[in-house]
Design an enzyme around this catalytic site. Structure first.
Site, PDB file in Angstrom:
ATOM      1  N   HIS A 109       0.807  -1.222   0.000  1.00 45.01           N
ATOM      2  CA  HIS A 109       0.000   0.000   0.000  1.00 45.01           C
ATOM      3  C   HIS A 109       0.844   1.277   0.000  1.00 45.01           C
ATOM      4  CE1 HIS A 109      -3.395  -2.494   0.132  1.00 45.01           C
ATOM      5  NE2 HIS A 109      -3.540  -2.633   1.426  1.00 45.01           N
ATOM      6  N   HIS A 183      -9.789   1.502   1.177  1.00 46.38           N
ATOM      7  CA  HIS A 183      -9.663   0.264   1.942  1.00 46.38           C
ATOM      8  C   HIS A 183     -10.785   0.135   2.991  1.00 46.38           C
ATOM      9  CE1 HIS A 183      -7.647  -3.161   3.745  1.00 46.38           C
ATOM     10  NE2 HIS A 183      -6.627  -3.045   2.896  1.00 46.38           N
ATOM     11  N   GLU A 320     -11.570  -3.886  -2.839  1.00 45.27           N
ATOM     12  CA  GLU A 320     -10.649  -2.832  -3.240  1.00 45.27           C
ATOM     13  C   GLU A 320     -10.451  -2.834  -4.752  1.00 45.27           C
ATOM     14  OE1 GLU A 320      -7.018  -3.284  -0.791  1.00 45.27           O
ATOM     15  OE2 GLU A 320      -8.224  -4.740   0.315  1.00 45.27           O
TER      16      GLU A 320
END
Length: 358
Positions: A109, A183, A320
């Site tokens: 991420h 998220h 996601e």
């Protein structure tokens, strides 16, 4: 019928000393969204059931301190690169780039200082019955090792029907790689229990098997005759407890479904999630080529929501929309490269089909 509205209040001070705001967007449908300027976090998403009972359907935390120091990306905007980059490195136009690793030897991420840790600049917008919050962020050249200065916008909008949309835009002054997502952890029952009784359908016939570090093993595989075949609605409890090596290794789903072989597609449905009894039904529509499904396998009860309920394993599910994981290292995957003079655009809509139903 309630009027659309948008307003803000303070939500504390970030570790950087910056003031953080909470913005509340309200729809005539009764749906509301609360967004933090810290990490662009979707802090709450209130959705009524057919009887008019409204519950928050995303996991959240009670304080900014917990978001800043303990959050497993709850509701956050993710960048520069969502999902994993193998060993925290990639090569672009012949130059190697290193990203700090933060997950089993890989960069997850965007690294430990990703967009989920930043305070975004917020501007409210009202257009008829639609209210919106435009968040802006400047990421300098070299931020977390990524090349090029990147200017990003993330606009949350809520319309009269109760659809929450998230639209990303990004431009750069040097070639770079970009994959942006949200998220949010969804639990459509909003009751603090697990989501194993929810049903999930994913509109993709291929997925990416992964190794023990969450890195794709190779090209996409057909979902047929596997627990990843969600072309018809399937109860999550039956799927994530299946006798399958991929499921056992991850503790549930933490896998990407391939929605398109191209970099982008017209807005299309990617997934449908339904609470038991269809009290609330969510459809996710997107222009992204991939959908990472994560069944909150790492939540362990050490965090609690604002009502004091522990956040436990399989207590929610993340949907996601994003580029495929490790795409900068996989020339056979849709490209995530962004170059000067072009703009990366991505739109995802969260449509609650049961709102207003009888």
């Amino acid at each position: 019928m309630p009027r659309p509205g948008i307003h803000s209040r303070p939500f504390g001070t970030a570790p950087t000393g910056e003031t953080v705001e909470l913005w509340r967007l309200e729809s005539p449908s009764g749906v509301y969204a609360e967004v933090l300027t810290y990490g662009g976090v979707l802090h709450a998403l209130g959705v009524p059931d057919p009887e008019g009972r409204t519950r928050n359907v995303v996991l959240s935390l009670p304080s900014l301190d917990q978001y800043a120091h303990r959050s497993p990306y709850l509701g956050a905007l993710i960048g520069r690169y969502a999902n994993r980059l193998a060993h925290g490195r990639f090569v672009l136009d012949g130059s190697a780039h290193r990203i700090p690793v933060n997950d089993r030897g890989h960069a997850l991420h965007g690294g430990p200082g990703g967009f989920d840790t930043k305070v975004w600049r917020a501007t409210p917008v009202t257009d008829g019955d639609t209210v919106a919050l435009c968040l802006e962020l400047h990421s300098p050249d070299g931020d977390m090792g990524f090349p090029g200065a990147l200017d990003v916008t993330a606009t949350y909008s809520l319309d009269a029907a109760g659809t929450l949309a998230l639209e990303f835009g990004a431009v750069t002054d040097r070639p770079t790689v970009v994959s942006l997502t949200n998220h949010a952890y969804f639990n459509l029952a909003g009751d603090g229990e697990d989501v194993l009784g929810h049903t999930l359908q994913v509109d993709g016939i291929h997925y990416l098997p992964v190794d023990s570090g969450g890195i794709p093993l190779g090209p996409p595989k057909d979902v047929a005759a596997t627990p990843f075949d969600l072309t018809e609605p399937r109860r999550l409890g039956d799927a994530v407890l299946a006798d399958d090596d991929q499921i056992r290794e991850a503790g549930g789903y933490d896998h990407c479904w391939v929605l398109s072989e191209g970099e982008s597609v017209p807005l299309r449905r990617a997934a449908r999630l339904a609470a038991p009894g269809r009290a609330r039904v969510l459809e996710v529509w997107t222009t992204a080529p991939g959908l990472q499904v994560y069944t909150a396998n790492q939540l362990d009860g050490s965090l609690a929501d604002p009502e004091g309920r522990p956040l436990r394993r399989h207590g929610a599910i993340c949907l996601e929309t994003q580029h495929l994981p490790d795409a900068p290292n996989r020339p056979d995957y849709p490209s995530a490269v962004l170059r000067p003079g072009t703009k990366a655009r991505r739109r995802t809509e969260y449509r609650f089909t049961a709102v207003g139903a009888g």
